[in-house]
Design a protein around this motif. Structure first.
Motif, mmCIF file in Angstrom:
data_model
loop_
_atom_site.group_PDB
_atom_site.id
_atom_site.type_symbol
_atom_site.label_atom_id
_atom_site.label_comp_id
_atom_site.label_asym_id
_atom_site.label_seq_id
_atom_site.Cartn_x
_atom_site.Cartn_y
_atom_site.Cartn_z
ATOM 1 N N VAL A 117 54.623 12.948 -4.773
ATOM 2 C CA VAL A 117 54.848 13.926 -5.709
ATOM 3 C C VAL A 117 54.250 15.352 -5.444
ATOM 4 C CG1 VAL A 117 53.983 14.267 -8.115
ATOM 5 C CG2 VAL A 117 54.978 12.111 -7.479
ATOM 6 N N THR A 118 53.179 15.150 -4.712
ATOM 7 C CA THR A 118 52.238 16.171 -4.311
ATOM 8 C C THR A 118 53.067 17.100 -3.223
ATOM 9 O OG1 THR A 118 50.167 15.054 -4.478
ATOM 10 C CG2 THR A 118 50.032 17.353 -3.292
ATOM 11 N N MET B 14 54.417 20.630 -3.815
ATOM 12 C CA MET B 14 53.977 21.943 -2.802
ATOM 13 C C MET B 14 55.192 22.683 -2.427
ATOM 14 S SD MET B 14 51.456 20.279 -0.166
ATOM 15 C CE MET B 14 49.615 20.412 -0.539
ATOM 16 N N VAL B 15 56.354 21.951 -2.288
ATOM 17 C CA VAL B 15 57.500 22.593 -1.598
ATOM 18 C C VAL B 15 58.038 23.338 -2.846
ATOM 19 C CG1 VAL B 15 59.832 22.201 -1.021
ATOM 20 C CG2 VAL B 15 58.150 20.713 -0.055
ATOM 21 N N ALA C 145 44.878 25.329 -2.947
ATOM 22 C CA ALA C 145 45.161 24.599 -4.385
ATOM 23 C C ALA C 145 44.747 23.155 -4.067
ATOM 24 C CB ALA C 145 46.191 24.897 -4.924
ATOM 25 N N PHE C 146 45.411 22.676 -3.328
ATOM 26 C CA PHE C 146 45.497 21.160 -2.801
ATOM 27 C C PHE C 146 44.028 20.965 -2.667
ATOM 28 C CE2 PHE C 146 45.596 17.636 -0.122
ATOM 29 C CZ PHE C 146 46.234 16.721 -0.836
ATOM 30 N N GLY D 24 44.431 17.016 -6.122
ATOM 31 C CA GLY D 24 45.000 18.045 -5.251
ATOM 32 C C GLY D 24 46.462 18.052 -5.921
ATOM 33 N N MET D 25 47.265 16.954 -6.454
ATOM 34 C CA MET D 25 48.164 17.250 -7.077
ATOM 35 C C MET D 25 48.463 18.193 -8.312
ATOM 36 S SD MET D 25 50.593 13.945 -8.538
ATOM 37 C CE MET D 25 49.806 13.750 -9.998
ATOM 38 N N LEU D 26 47.272 17.720 -9.087
ATOM 39 C CA LEU D 26 47.148 18.425 -10.332
ATOM 40 C C LEU D 26 47.023 19.902 -10.225
ATOM 41 C CD1 LEU D 26 44.436 16.064 -12.278
ATOM 42 C CD2 LEU D 26 46.963 16.781 -13.067
#
Lengths: 301, 348, 337
Positions: free
Chosen positions: B32-33, B37-38, B82-83, B305-307
């Motif tokens: 998901v992360t 990102m992409v 961000a991550f 990181g995902m958030l």
């Protein structure tokens, strides 16, 4: 200086990635962040503050991109006829780097004070020239801008015209110039301007003395309360309003009996002038506009 | 009955066990992360399709010649920052919640953000000529000093009780905020404005330089956090139990706090106050893999990181062209979640 | 010995007029000192022989007097609200600022401006009351959930959490509306400078009612402070007392926030100081809190005007510098878990 820098650069073999565009051969400009190679006469210029915008337009360069001081408020109104078609690239606080890149500029102008943190990114988009700060140093900044834009001759003409106008103004002013007070109303803030500001230097050039509380080598008295209204007094008061009028302290101060007591107010010598011109502009075009105001209100008024 | 996987890295005198779900959960979160990102890198003034994003990142010439600059100079470092910031905040939060046994503890509650903000604004006011490049160091120092003071003052009778930590932290946060207001009054107005924008919790214009400044902290302290997982499990059972299990409770707690502050301070120094990530991520992770810290810490890190990556994407897209700092997006999600947590932790 | 004399009913009764006189002294200071230099004689003449063409007289009459009065009322309201909250929740850390009530009122005001574009400051008050009331209920509810009912810690953490939540929402709204909400932003710092006297006069009745309700609850709160079971055993209808006390807190704190923005820590510090000489009886704690709270805010406001003259600090900042260390002191040395 330029020649020396160019020679140095030639000796080093000319490193650095300086985007395309422009005409003629490159020059090297020394500025607050070091040395940068810029095109001979940059044509696609992006400016990231109001002072840089004024400088560019004063020198006959219409930038391809510029920032707004406040989101949605547009460029300073006194430059309206020159800013048609100038692409908005965000606000002073957060310029949109992608939009700047999309414009494929050949020169970016700003100051270390404003945009030091994004200097690296900016200089990868195009040659980027910074002055140290903004505001009170506007004349030195103009020299840097002129050099970066390759328009030193035009700059000399602008400066000497300004100085000539100021000489004329001082002569017309005579022996007993009035004390000029400058007040700015902002949302939730009232400021009394002192000498270390753009407007402070223009008034000084014009030979206009300031009231005692404003005759101080400092930027401004910020966030003053109504008790400071007497300090706003002078033979003439010029005041400006920044942002939406009903949100500012304009009404609170000007409806106060203390304000109405001020001699200049009672005699009708308190004038509202353009905030864009007097406060935001910061450059020779703005300064000339201020002189227009001074002539109208002080010489004729 | 929960199943466990025991991991014994060959040649190392350690072993740890993971909940059986941990690898699968981690894999799903990672996917998901990566997708986030992409999408994040693809979104913007120049929309770039996901395949082109991947190609550009991998250094394969794709589409427009400008992609390289847009992706590799502007968007990729930003999304990586961000991550990384999310990871750091989440792990700091997980440690703090573990130490204090309080599910509501978060780095901002013990004054890390307020300390960082005060130090940064003070630097600008005291040394106006100093380069903004030093702001992160000042912020880090401020976070460290305030957190240390909070810890020392909470110390009583041979220990710092979790409750006092939180209360003293609240007091320090209030004081630091007041001092920041005073500093702002003294400061050169443009410079202070710049500091405030920078502290508002955003990854705007963060580049490789910021990322590389942050990475050493992660490289040093993330392994330490992971190594402290077992101690956290023991502390979680209460000081008495931890002591009876042979732990030197105060020493462990102190070292874990150092790790927590280092991570949170580095994150705040890089991106300002990104609220509620340190609070939310550990909770989400606990829901996913249970309370054992060996699994909780990596899962919380990935969740954090995902958030932040997703929050940054939403912040850029939601009110385009106005960019909303990702810190506000995380707060907007985090705040209601916090209320829910308050309700759930009613038997605290 | 001295303390014992004080704590006798006699001393405490005598102390009240003394306190009122001291408060009067603070008000005089507040009227005497400010950004502008005005001589004592001029200040006196502003009252005895007012001349509407004199700058000094105008400053005294139109700026300093209203400001001193607003500061005194806001200080009294916050301190009494804090005392009631401490008595009612048996939480030594209770304060309208710490328990999130100020932040709730502030958010309500900002949201009101944002959503409905309320322009007149007069409508601020309504939203402030609403925000204060809702927050009080939520904090109290969250703080008393679960086993063991309400504990000081749960309540304080719930308050801190709500403060964090409300502040971030307030910031979000402010960022989305950077242009139009500057005025609110200044108000948020907590200040009694340049406050509208008209608005204040409109708030005064609410705060007055709050104060009367609060003062009349002194005996009940003293009993309740011994524990709810004891109070009920003594025949008190605790539900009613609590509801009335909560109403008083909302009127006092909401009114204070509407008048001066969120100012924390007055309600925390003052009742503790007052308890030192007035004992544990809320019939005495409440009136003394009103007087001392008024004094604290008036004096802090004088200091806020003088330290950076001619610029001013928001008085909320001054109070926080004083109150936050006190909070830490209480949390560290006075709160048992």
């Amino acid at each position: 200086m330029v020649l020396l820098a160019a020679a140095l650069l030639a000796a080093c073999g000319g490193a650095g990635d300086t985007g395309g565009g422009g005409s003629g051969e490159a020059r090297t400009v020394q500025h607050a962040m070091g040395e940068t190679e810029v095109p001979e006469r940059p044509e696609r210029v992006v400016v990231l503050d109001t002072g840089e915008l004024d400088s560019a337009i004063t020198l006959g360069v219409t930038p391809v991109g510029a920032v707004e001081a406040v989101e949605g408020l547009g460029y300073p109104s006194y430059l309206d006829e020159h800013t048609q078609g100038v692409e908005n690239v965000g606000t002073i606080e957060e310029p949109n780097l992608e939009r700047i890149a999309a414009l494929e500029p050949d020169l970016i102008l700003s100051s270390k004070l404003r945009h030091e943190a994004i200097y690296d990114e900016l200089s990868q988009i195009a040659p980027t020239v910074f002055t140290e700060t903004t505001g009170v140093t506007w004349k030195e900044n103009f020299e840097v801008h002129a050099e970066a834009l390759g328009r030193e001759e035009e700059a000399e003409r602008v400066v000497s015209e300004y100085e000539a106008r100021m000489r004329e103004f001082r002569e017309a002013l005579g022996e007993d110039p009035p004390e000029v007070s400058v007040v700015r109303f902002l949302p939730g803030d009232t400021r009394i301007y002192q000498k270390e500001s753009f407007i402070g230097t223009v008034l000084e050039d014009a030979g206009l003395p300031r009231p005692e509380a404003q005759d101080v080598e400092d930027f401004a008295m910020l966030n003053v309360s109504r008790e400071a209204i007497p300090e706003m007094g002078g033979d003439v008061i010029f005041y400006t309003v920044y942002g939406p009028e009903d949100e500012t302290t304009l009404d609170e101060i000007t409806s106060d009996p203390l304000w109405r007591q001020l001699e200049a107010v009672r005699e009708g010598r308190a004038y509202r002038v353009s905030d864009d011109l007097w406060m935001l502009g910061i450059g020779y075009t703005a300064a000339n506009g201020v002189i227009d105001d001074l002539e109208r209100y002080i010489l004729e008024g | 009955m929960r199943r466990w996987i025991v991991v014994r890295p060959p040649g190392l005198p350690v072993s740890f066990r993971l909940g059986a779900r941990v690898p699968a959960v981690l894999l799903a979160l990672t996917l998901v992360t990566l997708a986030g990102m992409v999408l994040n890198v693809g979104y913007g003034e120049y929309p770039i399709s996901p395949p082109d994003v991947v190609r550009t990142v991998l250094g394969i010439e794709a589409g427009d010649g400008n992609y390289g600059f847009i992706v590799n100079t502007l968007r990729l470092p930003r999304v990586l920052v961000a991550f990384a910031v999310g990871v750091a905040l989440a792990v700091a939060g997980a440690i703090l919640q573990g130490i204090t046994r309080n599910p509501l503890a978060a780095p901002e509650i013990v004054g890390v953000n307020a300390g960082a903000g005060l130090a940064a604004v003070t630097l600008i006011v005291a040394l106006p000529a100093v380069s903004v490049a030093y702001l992160p160091f000042a912020a880090f120092g401020g976070a460290l000093v305030v957190a240390t003071l909070v810890y020392l003052i909470s110390w009583k009778g041979g220990g710092a009780s979790p409750i006092r930590l939180i209360l003293v932290g609240i007091g320090f946060a209030a004081m630091a905020t007041a001092l920041t207001t005073i500093m702002i009054t003294f400061g050169e107005i443009y410079a202070v404005q710049q500091a405030l924008v920078w502290l508002s919790g955003s990854v705007y214009a963060r580049g490789w330089a910021e990322l590389f400044a942050l990475l050493p902290w992660l490289a040093l302290f993330l392994p330490l956090a992971f190594a402290g997982a077992r101690q956290l499990n023991a502390l979680n059972l209460g000081d008495d139990v931890a002591r009876s299990l042979g732990g030197r409770v105060e020493l462990q707690r102190l070292s874990l706090i150092v790790v927590c502050v280092a991570l949170a301070g580095a994150a705040v120094a890089t991106a300002g106050a990104i609220g509620f990530v340190g609070l939310m991520a550990p909770h989400i992770a606990r829901r996913l893999v249970g309370p054992s810290h060996e699994g909780l810490i990596p899962v919380a890190a990935m969740t954090g990181g995902m958030l932040v990556v997703l929050a940054d994407l939403v912040g850029r897209a939601a009110f385009s062209p106005i960019e909303i700092p990702c810190g506000l997006i995380t707060s907007a999600i985090g705040a209601p979640y916090f209320l829910y947590l308050l309700y759930r932790s009613r038997n605290l | 010995m001295g303390v014992r004399v004080w704590r006798s009913g006699y001393g405490r009764l005598l102390g009240l007029p003394v306190g009122v006189v001291a408060l009067g002294g603070c008000l005089v200071l507040s009227v005497r000192f400010g950004a502008a230099e005005i001589s004592t004689a001029e200040v006196i003449r502003a009252f005895t022989d007012f001349d509407d063409r004199s700058t000094g007289h105008l400053i005294v009459q139109t700026i300093r007097v209203p400001r001193a009065l607003i500061a005194a009322c806001v200080g009294a309201a916050l301190a009494v609200a804090g005392a009631i909250m401490q008595g009612l929740t048996r939480n030594p850390l209770a304060d309208p600022g710490i328990l999130g009530i100020n932040a709730g009122a502030a958010l309500a005001v900002v949201a009101g401006v944002f959503l409905f574009g309320i322009g007149s400051i007069g409508v601020y008050a309504l939203f402030a009351f609403l925000g204060a009331a809702v927050t009080a209920v939520v904090v109290y509810g969250l703080g008393s959930l679960g086993r063991g009912g309400m504990t000081p810690l749960k309540l304080t953490v719930a308050g801190a959490a709500l403060t964090a939540l409300f502040s971030s929402l307030t910031t979000a709204i402010l960022i989305l509306n950077e242009r139009t909400l500057e005025e609110v932003r200044f108000w948020l710092a907590g200040s009694v400078a340049g406050r509208d006297l008209e608005l204040f006069l409109r708030l005064l009745p609410y705060m007055g009612v709050g104060l009367v309700v609060a003062l009349s609850l002194g005996r009940q709160i003293t009993t309740l402070n011994l524990g709810e079971d004891i109070a009920r055993g003594l025949g008190q209808r605790t539900g009613w007392v609590k509801a009335l006390a909560a109403l008083a807190v909302v009127l006092l704190a909401g009114g204070a926030v509407a008048a001066a923005g969120p100012i924390g820590f007055v309600g925390l510090v003052i009742p503790h100081v007052v308890r030192f000489f007035a004992g544990a009886d809320y019939r005495w704690i409440l009136p003394y809190s009103a007087i001392c709270g008024a004094m604290l805010l008036v004096l802090s406001d004088v200091a806020a005007r003088l330290v950076l003259r001619p610029q001013e600090l928001p008085v909320g900042v001054m109070i926080a510098l004083l109150g936050a260390p006190f909070f830490i002191y209480l949390a560290r040395w006075k709160v048992k878990r």
